[in-house]
Write an enzyme that holds these catalytic residues in place. Sequence first.
Site, PDB file in Angstrom:
ATOM      1  N   HIS A 123      -3.133   2.809  -5.569  1.00  0.00           N
ATOM      2  CA  HIS A 123      -3.727   1.488  -5.373  1.00  0.00           C
ATOM      3  C   HIS A 123      -3.831   0.714  -6.690  1.00  0.00           C
ATOM      4  O   HIS A 123      -3.903  -0.515  -6.685  1.00  0.00           O
ATOM      5  CB  HIS A 123      -5.091   1.628  -4.702  1.00  0.00           C
ATOM      6  N   ARG A 176       0.868  -1.175   0.000  1.00  0.00           N
ATOM      7  CA  ARG A 176       0.000   0.000   0.000  1.00  0.00           C
ATOM      8  C   ARG A 176       0.911   1.234   0.000  1.00  0.00           C
ATOM      9  O   ARG A 176       2.033   1.183   0.503  1.00  0.00           O
ATOM     10  CB  ARG A 176      -0.878   0.026   1.249  1.00  0.00           C
ATOM     11  N   LYS A 201      -2.361  -2.552   7.559  1.00  0.00           N
ATOM     12  CA  LYS A 201      -3.538  -2.168   8.333  1.00  0.00           C
ATOM     13  C   LYS A 201      -3.529  -2.903   9.664  1.00  0.00           C
ATOM     14  O   LYS A 201      -3.178  -4.080   9.735  1.00  0.00           O
ATOM     15  CB  LYS A 201      -4.806  -2.523   7.563  1.00  0.00           C
ATOM     16  N   ARG A 259      -1.073  -1.654  -6.884  1.00  0.00           N
ATOM     17  CA  ARG A 259      -1.317  -2.832  -6.039  1.00  0.00           C
ATOM     18  C   ARG A 259      -2.237  -3.813  -6.766  1.00  0.00           C
ATOM     19  O   ARG A 259      -1.987  -5.020  -6.775  1.00  0.00           O
ATOM     20  CB  ARG A 259      -1.948  -2.350  -4.724  1.00  0.00           C
ATOM     21  N   TYR A 288      -9.621 -10.574  -7.475  1.00  0.00           N
ATOM     22  CA  TYR A 288      -8.679 -10.537  -8.591  1.00  0.00           C
ATOM     23  C   TYR A 288      -8.865 -11.743  -9.490  1.00  0.00           C
ATOM     24  O   TYR A 288      -8.396 -11.827 -10.548  1.00  0.00           O
ATOM     25  CB  TYR A 288      -7.244 -10.463  -8.085  1.00  0.00           C
ATOM     26  N   HIS A 336      -3.626  -9.589   3.108  1.00  0.00           N
ATOM     27  CA  HIS A 336      -5.054  -9.784   3.336  1.00  0.00           C
ATOM     28  C   HIS A 336      -5.248 -10.881   4.378  1.00  0.00           C
ATOM     29  O   HIS A 336      -4.617 -11.928   4.296  1.00  0.00           O
ATOM     30  CB  HIS A 336      -5.765 -10.208   2.047  1.00  0.00           C
TER      31      HIS A 336
END
Length: 181
Positions: free
Chosen positions: A146, A51, A75, A149, A181, A172
């Site tokens: 993004h 990110r 995150k 990414r 994706y 994730h």
Amino acid sequence: ENVRSPRTGQPLPKALAVEEIESLMDAAEGDTSRAWRDRAMLELLYATGMRVSELTSLDLADVDLAQGFVRCFGKGSKERLVPLHQQAVEVLRAYLTQGRSELLTAKSGNAVFLNRRGNRLTRQGFWLILRALSSQAGIQSKISPHTLRHSFATHMLDGGADLRIVQELLGHSSPATTQIY
């Protein structure tokens, strides 16, 4: 009147074509400290799927070029180690040895990526750099940090990478997040 509208699915993330990525990288070529920095940032984002906030918060201690990895804090302050391929290592090494020293000031601290004033580069600063480079590369679609990414994840999966590996590289926690994706 009392019937709710059906939920619509989320749109698929926009990924750049491989040729657009190459054009973007070419736009960042140059022999200045800022060009080395810009190329290193693009290479790192596309090579790792980081990110932009992870990129701009990198400190020198988070980069291990000898072992070929970077430590990201994502995150929720989740830490992950992301491997780098040889080209990313070489581009980052060139920036750290040649470009960063020209941007360095007394207030730079341990930040890897510095702006022209020697301060840590911000997310907004990177956004402006990306917008200028995408325009220079002739990319017509709107892109954001993004987008790199998304391009990383899409190209990895198109190349045959396992969904679980891509999930770990992106940080994730759920495979459902990566399945888009």
